[in-house]
Write an enzyme that holds these catalytic residues in place. Structure first.
Site, short mmCIF file in Angstrom:
data_model
loop_
_atom_site.label_atom_id
_atom_site.label_comp_id
_atom_site.label_asym_id
_atom_site.label_seq_id
_atom_site.Cartn_x
_atom_site.Cartn_y
_atom_site.Cartn_z
N HIS A 13 -35.32 -21.21 73.42
CA HIS A 13 -36.03 -19.86 72.88
C HIS A 13 -36.27 -19.10 74.11
CE1 HIS A 13 -36.11 -21.00 68.49
NE2 HIS A 13 -36.67 -21.99 68.92
N ASP B 134 -26.00 -6.28 64.44
CA ASP B 134 -26.23 -7.95 64.25
C ASP B 134 -25.43 -8.66 65.53
OD1 ASP B 134 -27.00 -10.25 62.37
OD2 ASP B 134 -25.21 -10.81 63.44
N ASP C 137 -35.35 -15.28 73.86
CA ASP C 137 -36.01 -14.01 73.99
C ASP C 137 -35.62 -13.08 74.97
OD1 ASP C 137 -37.64 -15.09 72.01
OD2 ASP C 137 -39.13 -15.67 73.18
N ASP D 278 -32.18 -10.89 65.03
CA ASP D 278 -31.17 -10.51 65.99
C ASP D 278 -30.54 -9.24 65.41
OD1 ASP D 278 -29.96 -11.55 63.71
OD2 ASP D 278 -28.50 -12.67 64.57
N ASN E 192 -29.80 -19.64 71.21
CA ASN E 192 -31.28 -20.12 70.97
C ASN E 192 -31.25 -21.61 70.90
OD1 ASN E 192 -33.53 -18.66 71.23
ND2 ASN E 192 -33.43 -18.01 68.85
#
Length: 341
Positions: free
Chosen positions: A225, A212, A229, A255, A220
Site C-alpha cells: 500500500h 481510471d 499511495d 484510483d 497495491n
C-alpha cells in the site's frame, strides 16, 4: 464612578464591535473622567524593545500620534512601571531625560499596564496633558477598569481569530483529498456547479475526462500500500501540473480522478486525451521499485451546459471510461527494483 459613565460603558460592551471601535469610545470617556488632553492605548513588543501607539484621542493642543513607535526602554510607561509610579504631574522634573515626553510637552501623566487574562503583558493605557492636572481616585478606578475591559476584549478577539483560523483549516481539509492534496469529491462537485454556470455565461461547452488508473489494484497487491499511495500521489502531482485556466482537477476517490475543462476553439477531446495521457504515462519511483506505467483508461465527453447538467455529464464520462477500459488493449506496467535506492 458616575452613572453616566457606567451607562456608556454598558452600552459599548453590549454592541458587537471591533477592538478599535471599543477602545476609541473608552478613550473618549477616559478623557472626560481624567480631564487630560490626550488618552491613548499602546502595545509593547518586549522582545523588540518597542512601544507602538495603536489608538489615541487628542481633543486639545497636545497631539499624541497614532501608529507612532518609540523605544520601550526610554518610554514614560516603562519608567512608570519600573518605579511603580503611575501618576505624575511633574514629568519634566521627574523624567526630564525622556525625549518623547519632552518633545510632546507632557507635564501630567497617568498610566496603567495591561495584562491579558493569561497573564501576558500587552501594553499600557495612558492619559497625558501639557498642563498640571490633579490625581483623583475616580480617574484611577476608571483607568484600571478600562484597562481590564480592553484586556478581556483583546483576549476575546484573539480567541475568535483562532476559531476562524481553525474553521478555515477544517473547511480546507474537508475540500482536500488528504493523500494527493487535490480537490476531493466534495470540492469537485461544488466547483462543477460554478464551472457550468460560467460556461453557460460564456456560451462555451465543457469537456469532462473521467480517469481510471488501470492495474492500480495490482500495484497495491504486488508492491504494498505504501507504493500504491506513492503512485497516487505522483499521479496527482502530474495532473496538477497540466492544469490550465478554467479547469477543475481532482480525485474522486480510490484510483479515479477527474479533469473538467472549459472548451474553446483550440481544444478538442483528442488534444485533452493526449495531454492527460502524456502526464500519466511514464516512469514512477515508488520507494524500492521503479515502474513504467503505460497509461490510464479515459472517458472523455463534451457537453453543452445549456442542455446537460453536471451529474448527467459525469455519468456520461463514467460510461465512456468503462467502454474504453472494456475495448482497449491490455498493456501491463513494467517494474524493476529501484536503481536510486
Amino acid at each position: 464612578m458616575s452613572d453616566q459613565i457606567i451607562a456608556r460603558v454598558s452600552q459599548s460592551l453590549a454592541k458587537e464591535q471591533s477592538l478599535e471601535s471599543l477602545v476609541r469610545q473608552l478613550l473618549e470617556m477616559l478623557e472626560m473622567v481624567t480631564d487630560m488632553e490626550s488618552t491613548y492605548l499602546t502595545k509593547v513588543d518586549v522582545e523588540a524593545r518597542l512601544q507602538h501607539i495603536m489608538f489615541a484621542r487628542n481633543s486639545q493642543k497636545m497631539y499624541i500620534p497614532e501608529n507612532f513607535t518609540v523605544s520601550w526602554d526610554y518610554s514614560l510607561c516603562k519608567r512608570a512601571i519600573d518605579e511603580n509610579c503611575f501618576f505624575s504631574d511633574e514629568v519634566p522634573d521627574r523624567w526630564g531625560d525622556c525625549i518623547a515626553a519632552r518633545n510632546l510637552g507632557i507635564t501630567t501623566f497617568l498610566s496603567t499596564p495591561i495584562h491579558l487574562p493569561d497573564g501576558s503583558f500587552y501594553g499600557t493605557l495612558c492619559a497625558a496633558s501639557s498642563e498640571k492636572r490633579q490625581w483623583s481616585e475616580r480617574a484611577e478606578q476608571v483607568l484600571q477598569l478600562f484597562a481590564g475591559l480592553i484586556a478581556q476584549y483583546i483576549q476575546k478577539e484573539a480567541l475568535v481569530e483562532q476559531l476562524r483560523e481553525a474553521n478555515a483549516a477544517l473547511i480546507a481539509q474537508s475540500y482536500t483529498d488528504s493523500l494527493t492534496g487535490l480537490p476531493n469529491r466534495r470540492a469537485i462537485f461544488e466547483n462543477l456547479t460554478t464551472l457550468f454556470s460560467l460556461a453557460r455565461h460564456l456560451n462555451h461547452k465543457i469537456m469532462i475526462a473521467f480517469i481510471d488508473l488501470d492495474n492500480f489494484k495490482l500495484i497495491n497487491d504486488r508492491f504494498g500500500h505504501n507504493s500504491g499511495d506513492l503512485f497516487l500521489i505522483q499521479v496527482g502531482e502530474r495532473l496538477n501540473t497540466l492544469q490550465q485556466n478554467g479547469e477543475v482537477i481532482g480525485r474522486l476517490g480510490g484510483d479515479e480522478f477527474l479533469v473538467v475543462s472549459l472548451n474553446n476553439e483550440n481544444a478538442d477531446i483528442s488534444s485533452l486525451r493526449e495531454r492527460i495521457q502524456q502526464q500519466i504515462r511514464g516512469e514512477y519511483h515508488l520507494g524500492d521499485v521503479d515502474l513504467y506505467y503505460p497509461g490510464a483508461s479515459l472517458g472523455i465527453v463534451e457537453v453543452d451546459p445549456e442542455t446537460t447538467d453536471a451529474d448527467s455529464a459525469l455519468h456520461a464520462a463514467d460510461i465512456a471510461m468503462y467502454q474504453e477500459k472494456k475495448h482497449k488493449q491490455k498493456t501491463p506496467f513494467v517494474a524493476h527494483p529501484a536503481l536510486h535506492s
